[in-house]
Design a protein around this motif. Sequence first.
Motif, PDB file in Angstrom:
ATOM      1  N   PRO A  40      11.322  -9.463  -1.644  1.00 36.27           N
ATOM      2  CA  PRO A  40      12.608 -10.063  -0.733  1.00 36.27           C
ATOM      3  C   PRO A  40      12.397 -11.331  -0.247  1.00 36.27           C
ATOM      4  O   PRO A  40      13.022 -12.134   0.131  1.00 36.27           O
ATOM      5  N   TYR A  41      10.921 -11.941  -0.375  1.00 36.87           N
ATOM      6  CA  TYR A  41      10.645 -12.999  -0.027  1.00 36.87           C
ATOM      7  C   TYR A  41      10.634 -13.960  -1.191  1.00 36.87           C
ATOM      8  O   TYR A  41      10.586 -15.354  -0.790  1.00 36.87           O
ATOM      9  N   LEU A  42      11.388 -13.657  -2.310  1.00 30.73           N
ATOM     10  CA  LEU A  42      10.876 -14.541  -3.524  1.00 30.73           C
ATOM     11  C   LEU A  42      12.122 -15.714  -3.406  1.00 30.73           C
ATOM     12  O   LEU A  42      12.072 -16.848  -3.472  1.00 30.73           O
ATOM     13  N   ALA A  43      13.361 -15.268  -3.198  1.00 25.26           N
ATOM     14  CA  ALA A  43      14.683 -16.261  -3.100  1.00 25.26           C
ATOM     15  C   ALA A  43      14.342 -17.276  -2.060  1.00 25.26           C
ATOM     16  O   ALA A  43      14.628 -18.480  -2.190  1.00 25.26           O
ATOM     17  N   PRO A  44      13.994 -16.775  -0.963  1.00 29.12           N
ATOM     18  CA  PRO A  44      13.980 -17.699   0.290  1.00 29.12           C
ATOM     19  C   PRO A  44      12.679 -18.589  -0.161  1.00 29.12           C
ATOM     20  O   PRO A  44      12.828 -19.697   0.174  1.00 29.12           O
ATOM     21  N   VAL A  45      11.700 -18.353  -0.542  1.00 27.30           N
ATOM     22  CA  VAL A  45      10.591 -19.156  -1.025  1.00 27.30           C
ATOM     23  C   VAL A  45      11.091 -20.129  -2.150  1.00 27.30           C
ATOM     24  O   VAL A  45      10.914 -21.424  -1.871  1.00 27.30           O
ATOM     25  N   ASP A 104      14.119 -14.583  10.006  1.00 23.92           N
ATOM     26  CA  ASP A 104      13.858 -13.667  10.863  1.00 23.92           C
ATOM     27  C   ASP A 104      12.593 -12.985  10.457  1.00 23.92           C
ATOM     28  O   ASP A 104      12.114 -11.900  10.753  1.00 23.92           O
ATOM     29  N   TRP A 105      11.988 -13.443   9.028  1.00 22.12           N
ATOM     30  CA  TRP A 105      10.992 -12.918   8.652  1.00 22.12           C
ATOM     31  C   TRP A 105       9.686 -13.978   8.489  1.00 22.12           C
ATOM     32  O   TRP A 105      10.169 -15.056   8.574  1.00 22.12           O
ATOM     33  N   THR A 106       8.671 -13.558   7.928  1.00 18.73           N
ATOM     34  CA  THR A 106       7.704 -14.567   7.828  1.00 18.73           C
ATOM     35  C   THR A 106       7.524 -15.485   6.609  1.00 18.73           C
ATOM     36  O   THR A 106       6.551 -15.699   5.887  1.00 18.73           O
ATOM     37  N   VAL A 107       8.713 -15.748   6.317  1.00 20.24           N
ATOM     38  CA  VAL A 107       8.892 -16.736   4.752  1.00 20.24           C
ATOM     39  C   VAL A 107       8.053 -17.797   5.038  1.00 20.24           C
ATOM     40  O   VAL A 107       7.384 -18.232   3.910  1.00 20.24           O
ATOM     41  N   PRO A 108       8.083 -18.776   6.089  1.00 20.07           N
ATOM     42  CA  PRO A 108       7.287 -20.030   5.926  1.00 20.07           C
ATOM     43  C   PRO A 108       5.852 -19.917   5.843  1.00 20.07           C
ATOM     44  O   PRO A 108       5.205 -20.627   5.211  1.00 20.07           O
ATOM     45  N   SER A 109       5.309 -18.588   6.377  1.00 20.14           N
ATOM     46  CA  SER A 109       3.932 -18.348   6.541  1.00 20.14           C
ATOM     47  C   SER A 109       3.600 -18.090   4.930  1.00 20.14           C
ATOM     48  O   SER A 109       2.388 -18.385   4.353  1.00 20.14           O
ATOM     49  N   VAL A 137       2.598 -11.795   3.181  1.00 20.37           N
ATOM     50  CA  VAL A 137       2.518 -10.777   4.267  1.00 20.37           C
ATOM     51  C   VAL A 137       4.087 -10.756   4.803  1.00 20.37           C
ATOM     52  O   VAL A 137       4.522 -11.805   5.687  1.00 20.37           O
ATOM     53  N   TRP A 138       4.974  -9.805   4.641  1.00 15.02           N
ATOM     54  CA  TRP A 138       6.279  -9.751   4.772  1.00 15.02           C
ATOM     55  C   TRP A 138       6.824  -9.191   6.087  1.00 15.02           C
ATOM     56  O   TRP A 138       6.738  -7.966   6.240  1.00 15.02           O
ATOM     57  N   ARG A 181       9.083 -11.001  11.544  1.00 12.91           N
ATOM     58  CA  ARG A 181       8.628 -12.045  12.856  1.00 12.91           C
ATOM     59  C   ARG A 181       9.178 -13.196  12.378  1.00 12.91           C
ATOM     60  O   ARG A 181       8.978 -14.095  11.547  1.00 12.91           O
ATOM     61  N   GLY A 182      10.088 -13.877  13.404  1.00 13.90           N
ATOM     62  CA  GLY A 182      10.764 -15.091  13.397  1.00 13.90           C
ATOM     63  C   GLY A 182       9.835 -16.065  13.069  1.00 13.90           C
ATOM     64  O   GLY A 182       9.272 -16.329  14.056  1.00 13.90           O
ATOM     65  N   GLU A 183      10.203 -17.187  12.196  1.00 16.29           N
ATOM     66  CA  GLU A 183       9.706 -18.317  12.000  1.00 16.29           C
ATOM     67  C   GLU A 183      10.420 -19.276  11.614  1.00 16.29           C
ATOM     68  O   GLU A 183      11.381 -19.051  10.794  1.00 16.29           O
ATOM     69  N   GLY A 184      10.156 -20.570  11.962  1.00 16.16           N
ATOM     70  CA  GLY A 184      10.886 -21.853  11.594  1.00 16.16           C
ATOM     71  C   GLY A 184      10.051 -22.842  10.723  1.00 16.16           C
ATOM     72  O   GLY A 184       8.963 -22.673  10.667  1.00 16.16           O
ATOM     73  N   LEU A 185      10.699 -23.647  10.067  1.00 19.85           N
ATOM     74  CA  LEU A 185       9.935 -24.458   8.975  1.00 19.85           C
ATOM     75  C   LEU A 185      10.785 -25.716   9.148  1.00 19.85           C
ATOM     76  O   LEU A 185      11.967 -26.105   8.962  1.00 19.85           O
ATOM     77  N   LEU A 186      10.001 -26.869   9.242  1.00 22.63           N
ATOM     78  CA  LEU A 186      10.358 -28.402   8.916  1.00 22.63           C
ATOM     79  C   LEU A 186       9.911 -28.840   7.729  1.00 22.63           C
ATOM     80  O   LEU A 186       8.483 -28.889   7.575  1.00 22.63           O
ATOM     81  N   ILE A 187      10.860 -29.319   6.824  1.00 22.77           N
ATOM     82  CA  ILE A 187      10.057 -30.285   5.902  1.00 22.77           C
ATOM     83  C   ILE A 187      10.575 -31.473   5.921  1.00 22.77           C
ATOM     84  O   ILE A 187      11.720 -31.822   6.324  1.00 22.77           O
ATOM     85  N   VAL A 188       9.653 -32.502   5.682  1.00 19.72           N
ATOM     86  CA  VAL A 188       9.871 -34.007   5.896  1.00 19.72           C
ATOM     87  C   VAL A 188       9.160 -35.098   5.077  1.00 19.72           C
ATOM     88  O   VAL A 188       8.087 -34.405   4.862  1.00 19.72           O
TER      89      VAL A 188
END
Length: 253
Positions: free
Chosen positions: A93-98, A147-152, A168-169, A172-179
Amino acid sequence: MLAGDERALDPWLGPDSRNRAALDVYRNTVARARIDALEALYPTVLRLVGPEWFRAAAGEFAAGSPPTSPVLDAYAADFPDWLEVFPPARELPYLAPVARLDRAWNRAHTAADAPVLSSGRVAALTPARLFSSTVQLHPSVALFWFDWTVPSIWIANRSGDAGLEPPVWDARGEGLLIVRANDVVTGRRLARPEWAFLAACRDGRSLGEAARDAFAADPALNLPEMFAGLLATAAFSTLDPEPVPDDRHPAPV
């Protein structure tokens, strides 16, 4: 026609088997080029699933998604959506978000240039003027909240320099900034207050409103420390303070 039914090409190919063999070579070359492009555009996905799985999936995607532009970065923008419904990826389930994060990384590389807001520019304003101001995010900025650990997962496996990190899915909510800063694209995990602050700025709200959203996420937040940390990422571009009242020309009563 070159990738489809050969019967449409019969008038040009004729009975010569050498012509048909040449067509097969051409088709294979085109298919490999599309798969190679997908590997370059989605390196974290490739790293997570391995070359064999990735090239098989990429070949299936590429067969039905010919390029619409000669620009590599424009190819396969819908690959993350395709992965989301690709049956063999259902257990990943993490593949498409990645894949979406890989795509944002590529877009950051080609985003427009813009000035970066300096801490000196911020320090020159009184707190009242600063909090009534709005700030533009740098054109390369992409913000995400999961809402999952996609950024990690993405950060741990983005670089090929380190060993593969098992995903490690966790819920746990995580945010990500790409810049992109100084021609280097970076990805930085965001806590909820940081994400809330940047999201408010992205939406054109004042810094005061952004601060309120950040405090709503964490009432114990150290706002100056958080803002200084975000300034250091080069995520902000231009600051638009409210005009200073001109006492020589008072507003009509």
